[in-house]
Enzyme design. Structure first.
Site, PDB file in Angstrom:
ATOM      1  N   GLU A 205       0.858  -1.196   0.000  1.00  0.00           N
ATOM      2  CA  GLU A 205       0.000   0.000   0.000  1.00  0.00           C
ATOM      3  C   GLU A 205       0.886   1.235   0.000  1.00  0.00           C
ATOM      4  OE1 GLU A 205      -3.739  -1.427   2.822  1.00  0.00           O
ATOM      5  OE2 GLU A 205      -2.469   0.222   3.461  1.00  0.00           O
ATOM      6  N   HIS A 240       0.943   0.378  18.811  1.00  0.00           N
ATOM      7  CA  HIS A 240      -0.325  -0.182  18.318  1.00  0.00           C
ATOM      8  C   HIS A 240      -1.309  -0.538  19.421  1.00  0.00           C
ATOM      9  CE1 HIS A 240       1.303  -0.011  14.356  1.00  0.00           C
ATOM     10  NE2 HIS A 240       2.287  -0.821  14.665  1.00  0.00           N
ATOM     11  N   ARG A 297     -15.748  -7.491  16.071  1.00  0.00           N
ATOM     12  CA  ARG A 297     -16.003  -7.780  17.484  1.00  0.00           C
ATOM     13  C   ARG A 297     -16.518  -6.518  18.189  1.00  0.00           C
ATOM     14  NH1 ARG A 297     -10.463  -6.876  16.852  1.00  0.00           N
ATOM     15  NH2 ARG A 297      -9.798  -4.968  17.915  1.00  0.00           N
TER      16      ARG A 297
HETATM   17  C1  MV4 Z   1      -0.859   2.276   7.554  1.00  0.00           C
HETATM   18  C2  MV4 Z   1      -0.152   3.438   7.901  1.00  0.00           C
HETATM   19  C3  MV4 Z   1       0.265   4.264   6.873  1.00  0.00           C
HETATM   20  N1  MV4 Z   1      -0.015   3.943   5.594  1.00  0.00           N
HETATM   21  N2  MV4 Z   1      -1.106   2.001   6.259  1.00  0.00           N
HETATM   22  C4  MV4 Z   1      -1.285   0.496  11.986  1.00  0.00           C
HETATM   23  C5  MV4 Z   1      -2.428  -0.284  12.526  1.00  0.00           C
HETATM   24  C6  MV4 Z   1      -2.972  -1.015  11.374  1.00  0.00           C
HETATM   25  N3  MV4 Z   1      -4.399  -1.218  11.494  1.00  0.00           N
HETATM   26  C7  MV4 Z   1      -2.605  -0.178  10.209  1.00  0.00           C
HETATM   27  N4  MV4 Z   1      -1.592   0.748  10.637  1.00  0.00           N
HETATM   28  C8  MV4 Z   1      -1.074   1.677   9.786  1.00  0.00           C
HETATM   29  N5  MV4 Z   1      -1.315   1.433   8.479  1.00  0.00           N
HETATM   30  C9  MV4 Z   1      -0.675   2.825   5.308  1.00  0.00           C
HETATM   31  N6  MV4 Z   1      -0.917   2.525   4.023  1.00  0.00           N
HETATM   32  C10 MV4 Z   1       0.116   3.693   9.245  1.00  0.00           C
HETATM   33  C11 MV4 Z   1      -0.320   2.801  10.193  1.00  0.00           C
HETATM   34  C12 MV4 Z   1       0.064   3.100  11.549  1.00  0.00           C
HETATM   35  C13 MV4 Z   1      -0.857   3.456  12.515  1.00  0.00           C
HETATM   36  C14 MV4 Z   1      -2.207   3.537  12.216  1.00  0.00           C
HETATM   37  C15 MV4 Z   1      -3.107   3.877  13.177  1.00  0.00           C
HETATM   38  C16 MV4 Z   1      -2.674   4.149  14.472  1.00  0.00           C
HETATM   39  C17 MV4 Z   1      -1.350   4.060  14.795  1.00  0.00           C
HETATM   40  C18 MV4 Z   1      -0.417   3.724  13.821  1.00  0.00           C
HETATM   41  C19 MV4 Z   1       0.924   3.658  14.158  1.00  0.00           C
HETATM   42  C20 MV4 Z   1       1.816   3.323  13.204  1.00  0.00           C
HETATM   43  C21 MV4 Z   1       1.395   3.031  11.900  1.00  0.00           C
END
Ligand code: MV4
Length: 518
Positions: A205, A240, A297
């Site tokens: 992504e 996270h 959930r």
């Molecule tokens: C991402 C992102 C940036 N770009 N996807 C972290 C949790 C998971 N559900 C998906 N996550 C992320 N996906 C793309 N394409 C950044 C994160 C992310 C993040 C997202 C929400 C809350 C905290 C986070 C901490 C680091 C990275």
């Protein structure tokens, strides 16, 4: 329409605060409650709160709370119609759902088909693209090999996120800034995914820089009716793990809010989902939002949504499982005021959040107007080392964010836990942070802001007093407007009508209102 079966007795296959939260909903609905417990939980609060409790094995979860056969056996032995899994443990395990179905026990959660679609991240992405739900730009299928991966990454453009199809919640995910780096970590990332999930399919992504994590609470019944209950802002996380959640989110405006709600309904409809659930989105600095995943959930942070909508989400989830049609239409769901939740962990913030289990030698829970505590522990009770260290959630409601923050500070100051370390002092630090107060938060907030920089002491500057006076004047005006809006909503058939009106007029003691309805 009488195509439903009311449960008489429910097994709660969980522990701690969520087991108690579920038992409270059952008791309100006149449903008998059965809980299970491990060796370490013999004297746990959830065991004392339920009508019946059964021992299921040794302390490690793999020998008790995760053993499908033992849970099913207790449900049959005690004569339960249904099982509520809570969150964690067996909540998203389709083998468990199948075992329940085979034994004529209703699983309080979604059908296995929707769990299958949404459990796999590439499959979920494909379904969302078909349904025209906005997803992060990137691949539809897993990468074939390194050459394929490099070619696709070049098309998409660095930085990219290299994610495991079987992952989720931040597990099996890597931020990659360049082609050189990708070459170096490709095999490593695949190996990690194989090790963690037994599945090494990966996809790419585009990386969203400094995103916000905003999620939408939804409910869809077995008759195809669906509603959303607005959003929760969950950007304050550490590794996270969510730390503070709130509703509404400061990151979006009403136009985006309604578009996100509609997109969330579209997403769960495309998966034929039939329970309460959460659609996660990333939001970028320009308020573009992108589908991430669906949590199939009841979530830890559901209370913030309950506070701003007045809707009992657990009751709604049980009624959906009974086969009842949703009791609310979209226009009945109003997002009113502001709610915050602090997760209280038995961890030592001064020792890198090391778990701090042990005997609680003293406990005083906060109370008063607008305060709700979902706690799983009691004074002289033990916090075992075997499970998630979250011991309670402190949730507040008030008319706006500034009042909610003030109320949360007041409640945290009342909260006394002796014998173990908790994250209460850490929350007090976050609530004093200027960027948090201004709503300037993104997902790297904690590492960047709170853990490094010293926070200002309360009320130290004279300039701040003058600024506060001006702010106070503006806030009063805003508050009066909100109360007028609020009463108009009460008069127009919102779920708050019966219980909310009077108390809300007198300083909004929503915690008290909540207690009566739960
Ligand atoms: C991402 C992102 C940036 N770009 N996807 C972290 C949790 C998971 N559900 C998906 N996550 C992320 N996906 C793309 N394409 C950044 C994160 C992310 C993040 C997202 C929400 C809350 C905290 C986070 C901490 C680091 C990275």
């Amino acid at each position: 329409m009488a195509d439903y079966k009311e449960f008489k007795k429910v097994l709660i296959a969980n522990r701690g605060e969520i087991a108690i939260r579920i038992a409270r909903a059952c008791k309100k609905m006149g449903i008998e409650t059965v809980t299970v417990y491990s060796e370490a939980d013999r004297n746990a609060l959830h065991v004392r709160y339920a009508d019946e409790a059964y021992f299921i094995g040794a302390s490690p979860a793999a020998e008790s709370y995760l053993v499908i056969d033992k849970i099913v056996e207790v449900a049959l032995k005690s004569g339960c119609d249904a099982v509520h899994p809570g969150y964690g443990f067996l909540a998203e395990n389709s083998e468990f759902v199948k075992a329940c179905e085979e034994n004529n026990i209703t699983f309080i959660g979604p059908n296995t088909e929707s769990m299958y679609i949404l459990g796999d991240k590439t499959r979920a992405r494909q379904r969302m693209i078909e349904a025209q739900v906005p997803v992060v730009p990137g691949m539809k299928d897993p990468v074939k090999d390194l050459d394929d991966a490099l070619a696709r990454a070049k098309e998409i453009g660095y930085p990219i996120m290299f994610k495991a199809s079987a992952g989720g919640g931040g597990k099996g995910m890597r931020l990659i800034a360049s082609e050189e780096e990708f070459k170096d970590v490709y095999d490593l990332a695949k190996g990690e995914a194989l090790n963690a999930f037994g599945d090494d399919r990966m996809y790419i992504e585009k990386a969203i820089v400094n995103p916000r994590h905003v999620e939408v609470q939804i409910a869809r019944d077995k008759h195809g009716n669906a509603i959303h209950l607005y959003e929760r802002e969950c950007s304050i996380q550490r590794r996270h793990q969510k730390v503070i959640e709130e509703s509404p989110s400061m990151a979006i405006n009403d136009e985006v809010r309604h578009k996100m709600g509609d997109a969330a309904i579209k997403a769960v409809t495309a998966a034929n989902y039939d329970s309460v659930g959460t659609v996660e989105f990333l939001v970028d600095k320009d308020m573009n939002f992108y589908f991430l995943e669906v949590n199939t959930r009841l979530q830890v942070e559901h209370p913030v949504t309950e506070m701003v909508t007045g809707i009992d989400i657990v009751k709604m989830q049980i009624e959906i499982a009974e086969g009842k049609p949703l009791a609310y239409k979209q226009e009945d769901v109003k997002q009113i005021g502001h709610a915050l939740e602090c997760r209280i962990y038995a961890e030592d913030p001064d020792k890198n959040f090391m778990p701090s289990p042990g005997l609680i030698t003293g406990l005083r829970l906060p109370g008063g107007p607008g305060v709700r505590v979902d706690s799983g522990v009691y004074s002289r009770g033990e916090v075992p080392i075997y499970y998630d260290p979250m011991v309670a959630k402190l949730i507040v409601w008030d008319v706006d964010r500034q009042n909610a923050i003030a109320r949360m500070k007041r409640a945290l100051n009342e909260y006394v836990v002796k014998g173990i370390k908790t994250t209460i002092p850490f929350h007090q630090k976050v609530l004093r942070n200027k960027d948090f107060i201004d709503g300037n938060i993104s997902t790297d907030f904690i590492d960047k802001e709170v853990l490094v920089k010293p926070q200002p002491r309360e009320g130290s500057l004279e300039v701040a007093i003058a600024a506060a006076a001006i702010k106070e004047f503006l806030r009063e005006k805003e508050l009066k407007k909100k109360l007028v809006e609020f009463n108009e909503t009460c008069a127009s058939g919102s779920p708050w009508k019966e219980s909310g009106r009077r108390s809300a007029m007198f300083g909004a003691s929503f915690g008290d209102i909540y207690k009566y309805s739960t």
